[in-house]
Design a protein around this motif. Structure first.
Motif, short mmCIF file in Angstrom:
data_model
loop_
_atom_site.label_atom_id
_atom_site.label_comp_id
_atom_site.label_asym_id
_atom_site.label_seq_id
_atom_site.Cartn_x
_atom_site.Cartn_y
_atom_site.Cartn_z
N SER A 159 2.64 -16.36 2.35
CA SER A 159 3.83 -17.21 2.37
C SER A 159 4.38 -17.52 0.99
O SER A 159 5.39 -18.22 0.85
CB SER A 159 3.51 -18.53 3.08
OG SER A 159 2.47 -19.22 2.40
N TRP A 160 3.71 -17.00 -0.07
CA TRP A 160 4.09 -17.38 -1.42
C TRP A 160 5.53 -17.02 -1.75
O TRP A 160 6.29 -17.84 -2.26
CB TRP A 160 3.14 -16.75 -2.43
CG TRP A 160 3.55 -16.95 -3.86
CD1 TRP A 160 3.87 -15.98 -4.76
CD2 TRP A 160 3.68 -18.19 -4.56
NE1 TRP A 160 4.20 -16.54 -5.97
CE2 TRP A 160 4.09 -17.90 -5.87
CE3 TRP A 160 3.50 -19.52 -4.20
CZ2 TRP A 160 4.33 -18.88 -6.82
CZ3 TRP A 160 3.73 -20.50 -5.15
CH2 TRP A 160 4.14 -20.18 -6.43
N THR B 281 3.36 -27.70 -7.72
CA THR B 281 2.97 -27.59 -6.32
C THR B 281 1.47 -27.79 -6.24
O THR B 281 0.70 -26.86 -6.45
CB THR B 281 3.33 -26.20 -5.75
OG1 THR B 281 2.71 -25.20 -6.56
CG2 THR B 281 4.83 -25.98 -5.76
N THR C 258 12.49 -20.35 -1.27
CA THR C 258 12.98 -21.66 -0.80
C THR C 258 13.26 -22.59 -1.97
O THR C 258 14.30 -23.27 -2.01
CB THR C 258 11.95 -22.31 0.14
OG1 THR C 258 11.78 -21.49 1.29
CG2 THR C 258 12.40 -23.69 0.57
N ALA D 15 6.68 -28.32 1.30
CA ALA D 15 7.58 -27.72 2.29
C ALA D 15 8.22 -28.76 3.19
O ALA D 15 9.41 -28.68 3.50
CB ALA D 15 6.82 -26.69 3.12
N ARG E 180 8.01 -19.26 -0.23
CA ARG E 180 8.08 -20.57 -0.89
C ARG E 180 8.88 -20.48 -2.18
O ARG E 180 9.70 -21.35 -2.48
CB ARG E 180 6.67 -21.08 -1.18
CG ARG E 180 6.66 -22.51 -1.71
CD ARG E 180 5.28 -23.10 -1.71
NE ARG E 180 5.32 -24.54 -1.88
CZ ARG E 180 4.25 -25.31 -1.87
NH1 ARG E 180 3.05 -24.77 -1.67
NH2 ARG E 180 4.35 -26.62 -2.04
#
Length: 215
Positions: A55-56, A103, A62, A140, A59
């Motif tokens: 999912s990096w 993060t 996003t 997120a 992210r």
């Protein structure tokens, strides 16, 4: 000083109102001091294990989409040579940065608003906050949150001290502190801030740094 609020009242920040107003004013000053057309660089600091997650890239995309148009968005792969010493590379990079996004990791699934930064990310945060540059925490579920609005708690001892940041329960992306931070990174000018004195660096960094040792 930290704000305390009744459970029935919205909790949008852990910072006192005067400190938030000072932050907004400081971000306006950063934006006003930038030369027209000057490049804007933002670095995304993340734990090493994040870089290999499926999912990096989503992210990264996003976060990039949440930043003003035209920002040069850097990650570890873009900014560092993994075969060279990190510390001199960070010192050189920090001088060119206009903002930082952190993060952290979540240690307790029952507390989704808590994020913990490791020693390196904590020092990167202190460097940028000391330079009066916007530093934002990304999660997120909440998007970008100025670290100013988070509740900080130092964990452990130097040189391995970590920093736990708690996102306000009722955080909203419409908060003036976030809009001012994005304006400092080249976004549209939000509502004019009140004319208050800009906090001195020592005051800004105090929640994130260890207290001085007594002799």
């Amino acid at each position: 000083m930290m704000i305390t609020m009744d459970s029935d009242q919205p909790l949008t920040s852990y910072a006192p109102p005067a400190r938030r107003r000072g932050y907004v004013r400081a971000m306006h000053q950063v934006a006003a001091g930038r030369s027209p057309g000057a490049p804007v660089r933002v670095y995304l600091s993340a734990p090493p294990e994040f870089l290999t997650r499926p999912s990096w890239q989503d992210r990264v995309d996003t976060i990039r989409a949440a930043l003003p148009t035209g920002v040069e968005f850097l990650t570890y792969q873009d900014a560092f040579d993994p075969t060279a010493d990190y510390h001199p590379q960070w010192a050189a990079l920090a001088e060119t940065l206009d903002g930082l996004i952190v993060t952290g990791t979540r240690r307790d699934k029952r507390r989704p608003r808590e994020q913990t930064l490791g020693p390196i990310a904590r020092q990167e945060l202190i460097t940028m906050v000391s330079a009066s540059r916007p530093v934002l925490l990304h999660r997120a579920e909440y998007g970008l949150v100025p670290v100013l609005d988070c509740r900080p708690k130092r964990i452990g001892q130097e040189p391995r001290q970590r920093l736990r940041l708690t996102i306000p329960r009722d955080w909203s992306p419409s908060e003036r502190t976030l809009q001012a931070a994005l304006h400092a990174l080249g976004g549209e000018n939000p509502e004019e801030a009140e004319d208050v004195r800009i906090p001195r660096p020592a005051h800004i960094t105090a929640p994130f740094t260890a207290p001085p040792r007594r002799t």
